[in-house]
Design a protein around this motif. Structure first.
Motif, PDB file in Angstrom:
ATOM      1  N   ASN A   1       0.724  -1.211   0.102  1.00  0.00           N
ATOM      2  CA  ASN A   1       0.075   0.114  -0.078  1.00  0.00           C
ATOM      3  C   ASN A   1       0.928   1.212  -0.026  1.00  0.00           C
ATOM      4  N   ILE A   2       1.996   1.112   0.738  1.00  0.00           N
ATOM      5  CA  ILE A   2       2.965   2.458   0.596  1.00  0.00           C
ATOM      6  C   ILE A   2       3.664   2.354  -0.849  1.00  0.00           C
TER       7      ILE A   2
ATOM      8  N   GLN B   1       2.425   1.874  -3.698  1.00  0.00           N
ATOM      9  CA  GLN B   1       1.285   2.232  -4.435  1.00  0.00           C
ATOM     10  C   GLN B   1       1.039   3.641  -4.305  1.00  0.00           C
ATOM     11  N   ASP B   2       1.096   4.102  -2.799  1.00  0.00           N
ATOM     12  CA  ASP B   2       0.758   5.655  -2.718  1.00  0.00           C
ATOM     13  C   ASP B   2       1.902   6.289  -3.172  1.00  0.00           C
ATOM     14  N   ARG B   3       2.979   6.147  -3.080  1.00  0.00           N
ATOM     15  CA  ARG B   3       4.147   6.615  -3.559  1.00  0.00           C
ATOM     16  C   ARG B   3       4.353   6.838  -5.175  1.00  0.00           C
ATOM     17  N   CYS B   4       3.800   5.766  -5.884  1.00  0.00           N
ATOM     18  CA  CYS B   4       3.508   5.656  -7.209  1.00  0.00           C
ATOM     19  C   CYS B   4       2.354   6.595  -7.748  1.00  0.00           C
ATOM     20  N   LEU B   5       1.368   6.656  -7.112  1.00  0.00           N
ATOM     21  CA  LEU B   5       0.309   7.637  -7.369  1.00  0.00           C
ATOM     22  C   LEU B   5       0.736   9.142  -7.229  1.00  0.00           C
ATOM     23  N   LYS B   6       1.318   9.409  -6.305  1.00  0.00           N
ATOM     24  CA  LYS B   6       1.803  10.576  -6.118  1.00  0.00           C
ATOM     25  C   LYS B   6       2.722  11.236  -7.263  1.00  0.00           C
TER      26      LYS B   6
ATOM     27  N   TYR C   1      -4.891  -5.984  -0.900  1.00  0.00           N
ATOM     28  CA  TYR C   1      -4.146  -4.808  -0.720  1.00  0.00           C
ATOM     29  C   TYR C   1      -5.065  -3.687  -1.432  1.00  0.00           C
ATOM     30  N   ASN C   2      -4.608  -2.587  -1.216  1.00  0.00           N
ATOM     31  CA  ASN C   2      -4.974  -1.184  -1.807  1.00  0.00           C
ATOM     32  C   ASN C   2      -4.235  -0.829  -2.972  1.00  0.00           C
TER      33      ASN C   2
ATOM     34  N   LYS D   1      -3.886  -0.613  -7.501  1.00  0.00           N
ATOM     35  CA  LYS D   1      -4.625  -0.365  -8.782  1.00  0.00           C
ATOM     36  C   LYS D   1      -4.647  -1.439  -9.855  1.00  0.00           C
TER      37      LYS D   1
ATOM     38  N   ASP E   1      10.215   8.923  -5.347  1.00  0.00           N
ATOM     39  CA  ASP E   1      10.174  10.315  -5.403  1.00  0.00           C
ATOM     40  C   ASP E   1      11.059  11.178  -6.397  1.00  0.00           C
TER      41      ASP E   1
END
Length: 183
Positions: free
Chosen positions: A93-94, A96-101, A122-123, A125, A181
């Motif tokens: 999940n972490i 995925q969040d980094r990739c989305l940002k 898992y969250n 996509k 990032d």
């Protein structure tokens, strides 16, 4: 002296938690299918690049994953070791969040199969992918993983758990999540 070494070896193995298997040496594909027959599905070129199919792991080879990567300007493969406990293993999940940002498409590819950990919702996509060991005709991780990765990266010698692509072409690999990032 031999007795001391033998006692040390016995102590070392008895103090380690092994969970009944040495995860990562074998694919555990057939065991996973036996435990959860509906968990794994073979790759379908019509739908499986961009969907998150609930509670499904998509078995894929490097050729088909490369076709998926070609569809995105920025894509990241994370080679996931389900039972990994090192400092270079990250929660899905972490990542995925980094990739989305950072506008990066994430593909999670499991190094080996684990029915319990792959059944978690898992969250993500996209669905989790598993390496198609039947395509590579081996259940030994040390044999199918290099074939899979070399097919994606055109025979790079040292590949870390994050593999970055731009317009379907391999750019770099790295171990630490903070590098996402700066892509």
């Amino acid at each position: 002296m031999k007795k001391i070494i033998l006692i040390y070896i016995i102590f070392l193995f008895s103090s380690c938690k092994i969970n009944g298997s040495f995860q990562g040496l074998y694919s555990y594909y057939h065991k996973t299918i036996k435990e959860n027959p509906n968990l794994v599905t073979k790759y379908n070129s019509e739908t499986d690049c961009d969907l998150a199919i609930e509670n499904k792991v998509i078995s894929i080879n490097h050729i088909n994953l490369k076709k998926c990567l070609n569809q995105h300007s920025k894509a990241l493969i994370y080679i996931w070791k389900p039972k990994c406990k090192s400092e270079f293993c990250y929660a899905l999940n972490i990542i995925q969040d980094r990739c989305l940002k950072n506008n990066i498409v994430l593909y999670v590819v499991a190094e080996y199969y684990d029915s319990k950990l792959m059944s978690i919702d898992y969250n993500l996509k996209r669905s989790i992918y598993g390496i198609d060991v039947e395509y590579y005709n081996t259940n030994l991780t040390e044999k199918y993983l290099p074939l899979f990765i070399n097919g994606l990266t055109t025979n790079e010698s040292k590949i870390d758990n994050f593999i970055f692509f731009e317009d379907g072409k391999f750019k770099e690999s790295f171990q630490k999540i903070n590098k996402i990032d700066n892509l």
